[in-house]
Design a protein around this motif. Structure first.
Motif, short mmCIF file in Angstrom:
data_model
loop_
_atom_site.label_atom_id
_atom_site.label_comp_id
_atom_site.label_asym_id
_atom_site.label_seq_id
_atom_site.Cartn_x
_atom_site.Cartn_y
_atom_site.Cartn_z
N VAL A 145 3.81 -4.53 -6.62
CA VAL A 145 3.36 -3.18 -6.93
C VAL A 145 3.35 -2.35 -5.65
O VAL A 145 2.98 -2.85 -4.58
CB VAL A 145 1.93 -3.17 -7.53
CG1 VAL A 145 1.51 -1.75 -7.91
CG2 VAL A 145 1.85 -4.09 -8.74
N GLY A 146 3.76 -1.08 -5.76
CA GLY A 146 3.71 -0.17 -4.62
C GLY A 146 2.68 0.93 -4.84
O GLY A 146 1.78 0.81 -5.68
N PHE A 147 2.82 2.02 -4.07
CA PHE A 147 1.90 3.15 -4.17
C PHE A 147 2.65 4.39 -3.69
O PHE A 147 3.26 4.35 -2.63
CB PHE A 147 0.66 2.91 -3.30
CG PHE A 147 -0.56 3.69 -3.72
CD1 PHE A 147 -1.67 3.05 -4.25
CD2 PHE A 147 -0.62 5.07 -3.56
CE1 PHE A 147 -2.81 3.75 -4.63
CE2 PHE A 147 -1.74 5.79 -3.94
CZ PHE A 147 -2.85 5.13 -4.47
N ASP A 148 2.63 5.47 -4.45
CA ASP A 148 3.21 6.78 -4.13
C ASP A 148 4.21 7.24 -5.19
O ASP A 148 4.38 8.42 -5.42
CB ASP A 148 3.91 6.86 -2.76
CG ASP A 148 2.94 6.88 -1.61
OD1 ASP A 148 1.77 7.27 -1.84
OD2 ASP A 148 3.33 6.50 -0.49
N ASP A 149 4.95 6.29 -5.79
CA ASP A 149 5.99 6.62 -6.78
C ASP A 149 7.05 7.54 -6.19
O ASP A 149 7.30 8.65 -6.68
CB ASP A 149 5.41 7.23 -8.05
CG ASP A 149 6.45 7.30 -9.17
OD1 ASP A 149 7.33 6.42 -9.21
OD2 ASP A 149 6.38 8.22 -10.00
N LEU A 150 7.71 7.07 -5.13
CA LEU A 150 8.87 7.79 -4.61
C LEU A 150 9.99 7.77 -5.65
O LEU A 150 10.07 6.86 -6.48
CB LEU A 150 9.36 7.13 -3.32
CG LEU A 150 8.39 7.12 -2.14
CD1 LEU A 150 9.04 6.42 -0.94
CD2 LEU A 150 7.97 8.52 -1.75
N LYS A 151 10.86 8.75 -5.61
CA LYS A 151 11.94 8.84 -6.59
C LYS A 151 12.80 7.59 -6.60
O LYS A 151 13.29 7.15 -7.65
CB LYS A 151 12.80 10.07 -6.30
CG LYS A 151 12.11 11.39 -6.62
CD LYS A 151 13.03 12.57 -6.39
CE LYS A 151 12.35 13.88 -6.74
NZ LYS A 151 13.25 15.04 -6.52
N PHE A 167 0.79 -1.23 0.00
CA PHE A 167 0.00 0.00 0.00
C PHE A 167 0.82 1.28 0.00
O PHE A 167 0.26 2.38 -0.02
CB PHE A 167 -0.98 -0.01 1.18
CG PHE A 167 -2.25 -0.78 0.89
CD1 PHE A 167 -2.28 -1.79 -0.06
CD2 PHE A 167 -3.42 -0.51 1.58
CE1 PHE A 167 -3.43 -2.51 -0.33
CE2 PHE A 167 -4.59 -1.21 1.32
CZ PHE A 167 -4.60 -2.21 0.37
N ASN A 168 2.14 1.19 0.08
CA ASN A 168 3.01 2.31 -0.30
C ASN A 168 4.38 1.77 -0.69
O ASN A 168 4.70 0.59 -0.47
CB ASN A 168 3.09 3.40 0.79
CG ASN A 168 3.92 3.01 2.00
OD1 ASN A 168 4.43 1.90 2.09
ND2 ASN A 168 4.06 3.93 2.93
N ASP A 169 5.18 2.60 -1.32
CA ASP A 169 6.47 2.16 -1.84
C ASP A 169 7.41 1.72 -0.73
O ASP A 169 8.22 0.79 -0.90
CB ASP A 169 7.12 3.27 -2.66
CG ASP A 169 6.45 3.49 -4.00
OD1 ASP A 169 5.47 2.78 -4.30
OD2 ASP A 169 6.90 4.37 -4.75
N ILE A 170 7.34 2.40 0.41
CA ILE A 170 8.22 2.05 1.53
C ILE A 170 7.96 0.62 1.99
O ILE A 170 8.89 -0.14 2.29
CB ILE A 170 8.00 3.05 2.70
CG1 ILE A 170 8.55 4.42 2.31
CG2 ILE A 170 8.66 2.56 3.96
CD1 ILE A 170 10.04 4.46 2.13
N ILE A 171 6.69 0.23 2.07
CA ILE A 171 6.35 -1.15 2.40
C ILE A 171 6.93 -2.09 1.34
O ILE A 171 7.46 -3.16 1.66
CB ILE A 171 4.82 -1.33 2.50
CG1 ILE A 171 4.28 -0.61 3.73
CG2 ILE A 171 4.44 -2.81 2.55
CD1 ILE A 171 2.76 -0.64 3.85
N ALA A 172 6.83 -1.69 0.08
CA ALA A 172 7.33 -2.52 -1.02
C ALA A 172 8.84 -2.75 -0.92
O ALA A 172 9.33 -3.84 -1.24
CB ALA A 172 6.98 -1.87 -2.37
N TYR A 173 9.58 -1.75 -0.44
CA TYR A 173 11.04 -1.92 -0.29
C TYR A 173 11.35 -3.04 0.71
O TYR A 173 12.24 -3.86 0.49
CB TYR A 173 11.69 -0.62 0.16
CG TYR A 173 11.52 0.55 -0.77
CD1 TYR A 173 11.17 0.38 -2.11
CD2 TYR A 173 11.69 1.85 -0.32
CE1 TYR A 173 11.00 1.46 -2.96
CE2 TYR A 173 11.53 2.95 -1.15
CZ TYR A 173 11.17 2.75 -2.47
OH TYR A 173 11.01 3.83 -3.30
#
Length: 342
Positions: A276-282, A250-256
């Motif tokens: 798949v993540g969410f937010d599109d951090l750089k 549910f966000n990119d940080i979780i995806a990492y």
């Protein structure tokens, strides 16, 4: 102070009322007692040259509070939300307004934000990352304080909000994975009692329903928006349900965090498990493999919030606000079609 250069905040201080109250009385708006109205206008007239209308007062500076959950460590664990808050703060300060970030808890009456309201020094509020069932907006309505929800909202309700369409963004993720042939999808969600998490979860449920896939709560692991949660949740999901072929964080940080766990389990992305993540951090573009995600245009929302909230304070043209901003699905290399296992 010369001419019409007196600031509304100075009148508010002398009259012992909020800046929004001064603004509305000067513009002949709102319902106030004759005593309050006369006191504000008398103080304003003391500082004006003869023949100058009170409505010509300039140098307006509002006192804005941004209410955030007290149980979240945005700045250490969630850089996306931290960036949102910093952009919002910068935007308000660029307009000369005072902004204060205050904590809020599910027990509203013990919250610093609630106590601040009793001091009557608040001109407007932003409820950032609200709780499920949050009643703080009712206090604002009661006190006549303009407010906005953001980073989470109640769909189909009368609450003021300016927010991304998190629900639709999550819907698109599930639809995309379904199109690649994935039917066993795990979801690593955020905190159960946060509206933004509920919005994204509802989007997943909408997609499962429309795509006629069976929903099971065992495919969802909730926790904090941080990498440690992603790491532990993947270990749990893949241990309990090894047939899962795709994971939506549910966000990119979780995806990492999920990436690290999958690597330790010798599960390849995307050959064994799509992610798949969410937010599109750089940083997501530079992960190995580059992370498929959902982009939110976070730089645009702050200026919209500032302009609209200012309109609500002055009560000129807007009485209710329902603004939903688009998200964009960003396809990269962390997803692939399902390969039939022999």
């Amino acid at each position: 102070m010369e001419g019409a250069r007196i600031k509304l905040k100075e009148i508010a201080k002398k009259a012992n009322v909020s800046i929004s109250t001064v603004s509305r009385i000067i513009n002949n708006q709102g319902n106030f007692s004759e005593e309050t109205r006369r006191k504000v206008l008398d103080i304003a007239n003391e500082h004006l040259k003869p023949g100058t209308a009170p409505s010509k007062l300039v140098g307006i500076s509002y006192n804005i509070i941004v209410i955030v959950p007290g149980d979240n460590d945005f700045f250490d664990n969630d850089p996306s939300t931290s960036a949102d808050l910093n952009h919002l703060k910068d935007e308000f300060e660029a307009y000369g307004h005072q902004i204060h970030i205050v904590k809020h808890y599910t027990d509203m009456h013990s919250s610093p934000a609630y106590k601040l309201l009793s001091e009557e020094k608040v001109d407007a509020a932003i409820i950032f990352d609200p709780f499920v069932g949050d009643k703080m907006f009712e206090e604002f309505n009661k006190l006549g304080i303009p407010y906005l929800f953001t980073n989470g909202r109640i769909y189909k309700s009368g609450q003021n909000y300016i927010d991304y369409d998190n629900r639709k963004g999550a819907y698109e993720v599930i639809r995309y994975l379904h199109g690649l042939g994935h039917r066993k999808i795990g979801m690593i969600a955020g905190p159960k009692n946060h509206l933004v998490n509920s919005n994204r979860l509802d989007g997943c449920k909408d997609a499962f329903r429309d795509l006629e896939m069976p929903w099971t709560d065992t495919n969802v692991v909730m926790g904090s928006f941080d990498p440690a949660h992603g790491y532990e949740a993947v270990k749990q999901l893949m241990s309990d349900q090894p047939s899962i072929t795709a994971i939506f964080a549910f966000n990119d940080i979780i995806a990492y965090g999920a990436m690290k766990a999958l690597a330790e389990m010798n599960l390849r992305i995307p050959k064994d498990v799509s992610l798949v993540g969410f937010d599109d951090l750089k940083l997501s573009e530079f992960m190995v493999p580059p992370l498929t995600t959902v982009r939110r245009f976070r730089y645009d929302i702050s200026s919209i919030i500032v302009k609209v909230l200012t309109e609500l304070i002055t009560n000129k043209n807007i009485s209710e606000v329902f603004i939903s901003l688009k998200t964009e699905f960003i396809e990269r290399e962390s997803c692939s079609k399902v390969v039939a296992k022999l």
